[in-house]
Design a protein around this motif. Structure first.
Motif, PDB file in Angstrom:
ATOM      1  N   GLY A  11       0.745  -1.210  -0.254  1.00 33.13           N
ATOM      2  CA  GLY A  11      -0.023   0.000  -0.021  1.00 33.13           C
ATOM      3  C   GLY A  11       1.028   1.179   0.125  1.00 33.13           C
ATOM      4  N   ARG A  12       0.108   2.404   0.076  1.00 35.49           N
ATOM      5  CA  ARG A  12       0.893   3.666  -0.020  1.00 35.49           C
ATOM      6  C   ARG A  12       1.655   3.917   1.104  1.00 35.49           C
ATOM      7  NH1 ARG A  12       0.226   6.660  -4.414  1.00 35.49           N
ATOM      8  NH2 ARG A  12       0.840   8.746  -3.257  1.00 35.49           N
ATOM      9  N   LYS A  13       1.262   3.431   2.273  1.00 37.55           N
ATOM     10  CA  LYS A  13       1.942   3.833   3.394  1.00 37.55           C
ATOM     11  C   LYS A  13       3.224   2.941   3.828  1.00 37.55           C
ATOM     12  CE  LYS A  13      -0.564   6.228   6.638  1.00 37.55           C
ATOM     13  NZ  LYS A  13      -1.107   6.607   7.922  1.00 37.55           N
ATOM     14  N   THR A  14       3.128   2.019   3.277  1.00 40.40           N
ATOM     15  CA  THR A  14       4.150   0.937   3.111  1.00 40.40           C
ATOM     16  C   THR A  14       4.998   1.275   2.230  1.00 40.40           C
ATOM     17  OG1 THR A  14       2.741  -0.956   3.741  1.00 40.40           O
ATOM     18  CG2 THR A  14       5.013  -1.617   3.130  1.00 40.40           C
ATOM     19  N   ALA A  15       4.751   1.631   1.066  1.00 45.77           N
ATOM     20  CA  ALA A  15       5.515   2.199  -0.063  1.00 45.77           C
ATOM     21  C   ALA A  15       6.420   3.405   0.502  1.00 45.77           C
ATOM     22  CB  ALA A  15       4.824   2.599  -1.355  1.00 45.77           C
ATOM     23  N   LEU A  16       5.711   4.292   1.162  1.00 46.74           N
ATOM     24  CA  LEU A  16       6.452   5.353   1.938  1.00 46.74           C
ATOM     25  C   LEU A  16       7.691   5.020   2.752  1.00 46.74           C
ATOM     26  CD1 LEU A  16       6.901   8.456   2.413  1.00 46.74           C
ATOM     27  CD2 LEU A  16       4.969   8.357   3.916  1.00 46.74           C
ATOM     28  N   ARG A  17       7.248   4.000   3.650  1.00 43.97           N
ATOM     29  CA  ARG A  17       7.979   3.469   4.606  1.00 43.97           C
ATOM     30  C   ARG A  17       9.551   2.918   3.876  1.00 43.97           C
ATOM     31  NH1 ARG A  17       8.196  -1.210   7.723  1.00 43.97           N
ATOM     32  NH2 ARG A  17       5.973  -1.890   6.747  1.00 43.97           N
ATOM     33  N   LEU A  18       9.098   2.130   2.779  1.00 41.46           N
ATOM     34  CA  LEU A  18      10.083   1.588   1.837  1.00 41.46           C
ATOM     35  C   LEU A  18      10.933   2.483   1.414  1.00 41.46           C
ATOM     36  CD1 LEU A  18       8.422  -1.625   0.232  1.00 41.46           C
ATOM     37  CD2 LEU A  18       9.729  -1.598   2.280  1.00 41.46           C
ATOM     38  N   ALA A  19      10.666   3.687   0.703  1.00 38.91           N
ATOM     39  CA  ALA A  19      11.225   4.970   0.015  1.00 38.91           C
ATOM     40  C   ALA A  19      12.155   5.507   1.055  1.00 38.91           C
ATOM     41  CB  ALA A  19      10.349   5.910  -0.621  1.00 38.91           C
ATOM     42  N   LEU A  20      11.570   5.668   2.316  1.00 36.05           N
ATOM     43  CA  LEU A  20      12.372   6.389   3.197  1.00 36.05           C
ATOM     44  C   LEU A  20      13.619   5.411   3.779  1.00 36.05           C
ATOM     45  CD1 LEU A  20       9.734   8.260   5.230  1.00 36.05           C
ATOM     46  CD2 LEU A  20      11.271   9.185   3.166  1.00 36.05           C
ATOM     47  N   HIS A  21      13.076   4.159   3.653  1.00 32.91           N
ATOM     48  CA  HIS A  21      14.345   3.246   4.232  1.00 32.91           C
ATOM     49  C   HIS A  21      15.530   3.288   2.859  1.00 32.91           C
ATOM     50  CE1 HIS A  21      16.330  -0.526   5.160  1.00 32.91           C
ATOM     51  NE2 HIS A  21      16.271  -0.776   4.075  1.00 32.91           N
ATOM     52  N   LEU A  22      15.181   3.051   1.911  1.00 29.04           N
ATOM     53  CA  LEU A  22      16.137   3.184   0.939  1.00 29.04           C
ATOM     54  C   LEU A  22      16.990   4.623   0.938  1.00 29.04           C
ATOM     55  CD1 LEU A  22      14.187   1.467  -2.088  1.00 29.04           C
ATOM     56  CD2 LEU A  22      16.164   0.587  -0.910  1.00 29.04           C
ATOM     57  N   LEU A  23      16.156   5.557   1.085  1.00 29.41           N
ATOM     58  CA  LEU A  23      16.795   7.011   1.315  1.00 29.41           C
ATOM     59  C   LEU A  23      18.113   6.905   2.193  1.00 29.41           C
ATOM     60  CD1 LEU A  23      14.418  10.133   1.169  1.00 29.41           C
ATOM     61  CD2 LEU A  23      16.560   9.458  -0.083  1.00 29.41           C
ATOM     62  N   ASN A  24      18.062   6.222   3.411  1.00 27.62           N
ATOM     63  CA  ASN A  24      18.838   6.299   4.396  1.00 27.62           C
ATOM     64  C   ASN A  24      19.723   5.015   4.089  1.00 27.62           C
ATOM     65  OD1 ASN A  24      17.776   8.252   5.932  1.00 27.62           O
ATOM     66  ND2 ASN A  24      16.047   6.952   6.775  1.00 27.62           N
ATOM     67  N   ARG A  25      19.945   4.273   3.281  1.00 33.68           N
ATOM     68  CA  ARG A  25      20.845   3.486   2.857  1.00 33.68           C
ATOM     69  C   ARG A  25      21.923   4.031   1.834  1.00 33.68           C
ATOM     70  NH1 ARG A  25      20.625   0.579   6.815  1.00 33.68           N
ATOM     71  NH2 ARG A  25      21.977  -0.858   5.788  1.00 33.68           N
ATOM     72  N   PRO A  26      23.222   3.319   2.166  1.00 36.74           N
ATOM     73  CA  PRO A  26      24.315   3.973   1.126  1.00 36.74           C
ATOM     74  C   PRO A  26      24.051   3.737  -0.231  1.00 36.74           C
ATOM     75  CG  PRO A  26      24.980   2.322   2.953  1.00 36.74           C
ATOM     76  CD  PRO A  26      23.729   2.337   3.070  1.00 36.74           C
TER      77      PRO A  26
ATOM     78  N   SER B   7      13.444   5.017 -10.942  1.00 37.61           N
ATOM     79  CA  SER B   7      12.863   5.926  -9.848  1.00 37.61           C
ATOM     80  C   SER B   7      13.374   5.679  -8.524  1.00 37.61           C
ATOM     81  CB  SER B   7      11.324   5.521  -9.729  1.00 37.61           C
ATOM     82  OG  SER B   7      11.183   4.307  -8.982  1.00 37.61           O
ATOM     83  N   LEU B   8      13.794   4.611  -8.000  1.00 36.93           N
ATOM     84  CA  LEU B   8      14.447   4.260  -6.704  1.00 36.93           C
ATOM     85  C   LEU B   8      15.709   4.900  -6.801  1.00 36.93           C
ATOM     86  CD1 LEU B   8      13.098   0.823  -5.743  1.00 36.93           C
ATOM     87  CD2 LEU B   8      12.312   2.857  -5.179  1.00 36.93           C
ATOM     88  N   MET B   9      16.480   4.800  -7.989  1.00 36.62           N
ATOM     89  CA  MET B   9      18.048   5.203  -7.912  1.00 36.62           C
ATOM     90  C   MET B   9      17.867   6.697  -7.964  1.00 36.62           C
ATOM     91  SD  MET B   9      20.602   3.220  -7.535  1.00 36.62           S
ATOM     92  CE  MET B   9      21.845   4.327  -8.019  1.00 36.62           C
ATOM     93  N   ALA B  10      16.994   7.064  -8.718  1.00 38.15           N
ATOM     94  CA  ALA B  10      16.890   8.538  -8.780  1.00 38.15           C
ATOM     95  C   ALA B  10      16.537   9.238  -7.333  1.00 38.15           C
ATOM     96  CB  ALA B  10      15.735   8.991  -9.799  1.00 38.15           C
ATOM     97  N   LEU B  11      15.682   8.767  -6.755  1.00 39.78           N
ATOM     98  CA  LEU B  11      15.290   9.154  -5.382  1.00 39.78           C
ATOM     99  C   LEU B  11      16.573   8.882  -4.374  1.00 39.78           C
ATOM    100  CD1 LEU B  11      13.007   9.412  -2.962  1.00 39.78           C
ATOM    101  CD2 LEU B  11      13.431   7.132  -2.617  1.00 39.78           C
TER     102      LEU B  11
ATOM    103  N   GLU C 262      25.317   2.868  -2.709  1.00 34.42           N
ATOM    104  CA  GLU C 262      26.011   1.403  -3.539  1.00 34.42           C
ATOM    105  C   GLU C 262      24.890   0.452  -3.157  1.00 34.42           C
ATOM    106  OE1 GLU C 262      28.368   2.604  -0.476  1.00 34.42           O
ATOM    107  OE2 GLU C 262      28.099   4.231  -1.783  1.00 34.42           O
ATOM    108  N   GLU C 263      24.269   0.298  -1.913  1.00 37.69           N
ATOM    109  CA  GLU C 263      23.499  -0.545  -1.484  1.00 37.69           C
ATOM    110  C   GLU C 263      22.097  -0.565  -2.266  1.00 37.69           C
ATOM    111  OE1 GLU C 263      23.099  -1.141   2.747  1.00 37.69           O
ATOM    112  OE2 GLU C 263      21.076  -1.946   2.472  1.00 37.69           O
ATOM    113  N   VAL C 264      21.730   0.661  -2.474  1.00 33.26           N
ATOM    114  CA  VAL C 264      20.596   0.906  -3.477  1.00 33.26           C
ATOM    115  C   VAL C 264      20.698   0.515  -4.807  1.00 33.26           C
ATOM    116  CG1 VAL C 264      18.812   2.586  -4.341  1.00 33.26           C
ATOM    117  CG2 VAL C 264      19.882   2.669  -1.780  1.00 33.26           C
ATOM    118  N   GLU C 265      21.975   0.548  -5.293  1.00 33.33           N
ATOM    119  CA  GLU C 265      22.199   0.290  -6.522  1.00 33.33           C
ATOM    120  C   GLU C 265      22.485  -1.225  -6.656  1.00 33.33           C
ATOM    121  OE1 GLU C 265      25.763   2.642  -7.925  1.00 33.33           O
ATOM    122  OE2 GLU C 265      25.639   1.586  -9.900  1.00 33.33           O
TER     123      GLU C 265
END
Lengths: 205, 205
Positions: A22-37, B47-51, A39-42
């Motif tokens: 859902g959108r709330k979970t998606a937001l949590r995942l996006a903010l999680h990825l934002l806080n990872r290095p 979209s995730l990498m851009a974020l 290279e890890e997101v790549e």
């Protein structure tokens, strides 16, 4: 949702398209990825693109694979005369986890469903009939879902395999090990009586 | 799990690192992506990498933003003398959704937590004190979590703002609208009596 960033909004929209997210979970995942290095997101995004772009279907069984022939179909240790017919790759994984099956698989990629517009031509059925006609297969085991669609598909394949000298069987349906008889639904309990097996042979696990 | 493909296994492992995503869910997501068009999966991963790579922090408030100054801090319609202090960007979104706040925000990026090794220096606190010292801020509203860590952080900031001519307030804690008094926990009910507001002014929504 009021996003302070269009990049965040796009990422959340994309994540929310995944099944069960859902959108709330998606937001949590996006903010999680934002806080990872970075290279890890790549690594994360690259593994998903590689999965989509480089994966193949095994030419023998139709299962997803890294090469043209999957490990199971390429293995000389497996019994290539016994073929277990399943709906998708998850069923292959589940049966492999039991360690009880030494044959090979045939992955249909779905079941016949007029409601969803899936006809036999949309499924990986023809190669199974061809293999059976070639005379190398002794037994075909149906491991399809216990739904109208699953039963229809099994019957459709059965009719095609008739008079081809191939034994057709179906995996046992009955009371799960550990389940109480009194709480088992009538259809399962009825089938388990009709399909009873000789004692103690049938007790072997 | 017995994977028939290393690509699939890698993708499942990466997906399972996301918070709240187990291995079974990860497998479901990976197989879902496998069945989507390649362009769709590319949009998704891009979209995730851009974020991760392009997002910035607003230089004024610390909120995540597409530019150096976020839309809220750049808006002449907002009351720049009233600053609401929050933990992270989700709190900004929640308060913005109410449509009840016309001031600006200050995003700390967390709360003081000796247990997790988060000291005041790890948070976006110094710029808030500097802004307050500059004399342009009239009121600072604390909207931090009602935990020991949240209370500690609020008190830490309060002590730094003392004698700077800035009014410090805290958002009201009390019985949620629609909640039953008899089922409200003692601490909330106690606070709601101590912090009672004049009638009918306090009833305005």
């Amino acid at each position: 949702m009021n996003f302070s960033s269009r990049l965040l909004e796009t990422a959340v929209n994309e994540l929310a398209r995944l099944p069960g997210i859902g959108r709330k979970t998606a937001l949590r995942l996006a903010l999680h990825l934002l806080n990872r290095p970075a290279e890890e997101v790549e690594l994360f995004t690259r593994s998903l693109m590689a999965l989509r772009q480089e994966i193949r279907r095994c030419k023998v069984c139709g299962n997803i694979s890294d090469s043209d022939t999957c490990e199971i179909c390429a293995s000389p240790k497996r019994d290539h005369a016994t073929v277990c017919v399943v709906q998708d790759t998850r069923d292959v994984m589940a049966i492999e986890n039991t360690g009880q099956f030494a044959g090979i698989y045939h992955v249909l990629g779905g079941v016949i469903s007029p409601m969803e517009g899936i006809s036999p031509d949309d499924l990986n059925i023809v190669p199974l009939i061809e293999k059976s006609s070639a005379g190398t297969i002794k037994e075909v085991i149906m491991a399809l879902p216990t739904t109208v669609e699953g039963d229809t598909t099994a019957f459709y394949i059965y009719r095609q395999l008739e008079n081809k000298g191939v034994a057709v069987s179906v995996i046992a349906r009955g009371i799960a090990i550990g389940d109480d008889i009194e709480f088992t639904d009538e259809i399962t309990l009825g089938r388990s009586i009709l399909n009873r097996t000789p004692y103690p042979t049938g007790m072997q696990r």
